[in-house]
Design a protein around this motif. Structure first.
Motif, PDB file in Angstrom:
ATOM      1  N   PHE A  79       0.831  -1.203   0.000  1.00  0.00           N
ATOM      2  CA  PHE A  79       0.000   0.000   0.000  1.00  0.00           C
ATOM      3  C   PHE A  79       0.867   1.256   0.000  1.00  0.00           C
ATOM      4  CE2 PHE A  79      -3.464  -2.809   1.244  1.00  0.00           C
ATOM      5  CZ  PHE A  79      -4.589  -2.194   0.721  1.00  0.00           C
ATOM      6  N   VAL A  80       1.927   1.241   0.805  1.00  0.00           N
ATOM      7  CA  VAL A  80       2.807   2.403   0.909  1.00  0.00           C
ATOM      8  C   VAL A  80       3.497   2.687  -0.422  1.00  0.00           C
ATOM      9  CG1 VAL A  80       4.948   3.248   1.971  1.00  0.00           C
ATOM     10  CG2 VAL A  80       3.175   2.208   3.391  1.00  0.00           C
ATOM     11  N   GLN A  81       3.765   1.658  -1.199  1.00  0.00           N
ATOM     12  CA  GLN A  81       4.422   1.855  -2.494  1.00  0.00           C
ATOM     13  C   GLN A  81       3.570   2.689  -3.443  1.00  0.00           C
ATOM     14  OE1 GLN A  81       5.254  -2.211  -3.616  1.00  0.00           O
ATOM     15  NE2 GLN A  81       7.346  -2.135  -2.811  1.00  0.00           N
ATOM     16  N   VAL A  82       2.246   2.600  -3.323  1.00  0.00           N
ATOM     17  CA  VAL A  82       1.378   3.401  -4.196  1.00  0.00           C
ATOM     18  C   VAL A  82       0.867   4.656  -3.491  1.00  0.00           C
ATOM     19  CG1 VAL A  82       0.661   1.347  -5.458  1.00  0.00           C
ATOM     20  CG2 VAL A  82      -0.755   2.185  -3.592  1.00  0.00           C
ATOM     21  N   ASP A  83       0.996   4.690  -2.160  1.00  0.00           N
ATOM     22  CA  ASP A  83       0.518   5.836  -1.376  1.00  0.00           C
ATOM     23  C   ASP A  83       1.376   5.968  -0.115  1.00  0.00           C
ATOM     24  OD1 ASP A  83      -0.964   7.929  -0.344  1.00  0.00           O
ATOM     25  OD2 ASP A  83      -2.518   6.619   0.494  1.00  0.00           O
ATOM     26  N   PRO A  84       2.505   6.675  -0.188  1.00  0.00           N
ATOM     27  CA  PRO A  84       3.456   6.754   0.928  1.00  0.00           C
ATOM     28  C   PRO A  84       2.860   7.109   2.290  1.00  0.00           C
ATOM     29  CG  PRO A  84       4.450   7.669  -1.038  1.00  0.00           C
ATOM     30  CD  PRO A  84       3.005   7.383  -1.390  1.00  0.00           C
ATOM     31  N   PRO A  85       1.824   7.981   2.378  1.00  0.00           N
ATOM     32  CA  PRO A  85       1.264   8.291   3.706  1.00  0.00           C
ATOM     33  C   PRO A  85       0.343   7.203   4.277  1.00  0.00           C
ATOM     34  CG  PRO A  85       0.886  10.078   2.122  1.00  0.00           C
ATOM     35  CD  PRO A  85       1.246   8.866   1.341  1.00  0.00           C
ATOM     36  N   PHE A  86       0.148   6.107   3.573  1.00  0.00           N
ATOM     37  CA  PHE A  86      -0.794   5.074   3.995  1.00  0.00           C
ATOM     38  C   PHE A  86      -0.529   4.615   5.427  1.00  0.00           C
ATOM     39  CE2 PHE A  86      -1.867   0.606   4.609  1.00  0.00           C
ATOM     40  CZ  PHE A  86      -3.213   0.598   4.277  1.00  0.00           C
ATOM     41  N   ASP A  87      -1.627   4.583   6.236  1.00  0.00           N
ATOM     42  CA  ASP A  87      -1.473   4.180   7.642  1.00  0.00           C
ATOM     43  C   ASP A  87      -2.729   3.488   8.173  1.00  0.00           C
ATOM     44  OD1 ASP A  87      -3.259   6.263   7.736  1.00  0.00           O
ATOM     45  OD2 ASP A  87      -2.268   7.326   9.385  1.00  0.00           O
ATOM     46  N   ARG A  88      -3.484   2.845   7.287  1.00  0.00           N
ATOM     47  CA  ARG A  88      -4.784   2.300   7.693  1.00  0.00           C
ATOM     48  C   ARG A  88      -4.695   0.976   8.460  1.00  0.00           C
ATOM     49  NH1 ARG A  88      -9.595   4.231   5.896  1.00  0.00           N
ATOM     50  NH2 ARG A  88      -9.444   6.457   5.491  1.00  0.00           N
ATOM     51  N   ILE A  89      -3.612   0.207   8.277  1.00  0.00           N
ATOM     52  CA  ILE A  89      -3.500  -1.073   8.982  1.00  0.00           C
ATOM     53  C   ILE A  89      -2.745  -0.848  10.286  1.00  0.00           C
ATOM     54  CG2 ILE A  89      -2.642  -3.443   8.910  1.00  0.00           C
ATOM     55  CD1 ILE A  89      -2.856  -3.335   5.869  1.00  0.00           C
ATOM     56  N   GLU A  90      -3.451  -0.975  11.386  1.00  0.00           N
ATOM     57  CA  GLU A  90      -2.867  -0.723  12.703  1.00  0.00           C
ATOM     58  C   GLU A  90      -2.514  -2.019  13.422  1.00  0.00           C
ATOM     59  OE1 GLU A  90      -4.537   3.326  14.620  1.00  0.00           O
ATOM     60  OE2 GLU A  90      -5.926   1.630  14.687  1.00  0.00           O
TER      61      GLU A  90
END
Length: 232
Positions: free
Chosen positions: A207-218
């Motif tokens: 996910f981070v590779q397509v959207d660096p700020p991704f933080d949805r999986i906690e």
């Protein structure tokens, strides 16, 4: 029609034993002793599932190369590493390359058969009729369980079979913590905590590779994992 299993193993005695055992379970098995044989065969036809040793004849990491070749040919083909190399480094390397499972050769035959059956059960879900519950939309996330596709902000996230069902188990109950045991139950697999952690890290990274700020999986320490709901 029998499920087609490819066994890539350089030890002839082990290869013959497992071909016999898997055949008795009703699988059609093709065995290869080295990377070159296997990759030549895969270029012609892919199996339904592959079981791969890491060290293959003169190539100490030949199985890793086989895994990369298979994953380049199919994003969802189930791949199991089956090896004597029992260490965290090789386990993590194998999972990072896209394998769905990493087993050591000291496990019992019933255990191996259970892992194979679990992977086949998940891939067979693709053939079931589409129902509304197969589609999950949550903000920028779109999950199609029928086609095993995941999109984030309109971009495809390429996941392996195991990664897909683990993510599906989390997003299906957005905002709720899912324990490692619940992830195993809902994704129909049996693995240890370290393997689950490695899979979750891989999913996050994709996910981070397509959207660096991704933080949805906690990670909820001591409890498990959750997908942050839109209003969280």
């Amino acid at each position: 029609m029998s499920k087609q299993i490819a066994l890539v193993e350089d030890d002839q005695a082990l290869r013959d034993n497992y071909v016999s055992a898997l055949t008795k379970q009703g699988y059609a098995v093709k065995a290869y002793s080295n990377r070159r044989q296997a990759e030549t065969a895969f270029a012609q036809q892919l199996p339904d599932l592959a079981i791969v040793d890491i060290g293959l004849e003169d190539e100490i990491d030949g199985g890793f190369a086989v895994c990369q070749t298979l994953r380049s040919l199919s994003k969802t083909l189930p791949i199991i590493f089956f090896t004597a190399r029992d260490n965290d480094y090789d386990t993590i390397c194998g999972l990072r390359m896209g394998a769905d499972d990493y087993l050591t050769k000291d496990i019992s035959l019933p255990h191996l058969l259970a892992r194979i059956a679990a992977l086949f059960r998940r891939t067979e879900l693709l053939n079931q009729p589409l129902v509304p519950s197969d589609l999950i939309k949550s903000g920028d996330l779109s999950v199609d369980a029928k086609r095993m596709t995941v999109k984030w902000k309109g971009q495809i996230i390429d996941l392996t079979v195991t990664e897909f069902w683990m993510l599906h188990a989390i997003v299906k109950y957005a905002g709720h913590v899912k324990s490692r045991q619940q992830l195993m139950d809902e994704s129909k697999m049996v693995v240890d905590d370290t393997t689950i952690t490695s899979h979750i890290k891989r999913v996050r990274k994709k996910f981070v590779q397509v959207d660096p700020p991704f933080d949805r999986i906690e990670t909820v320490y001591g409890m498990g994992y959750r997908w942050k709901a839109d209003n969280s």
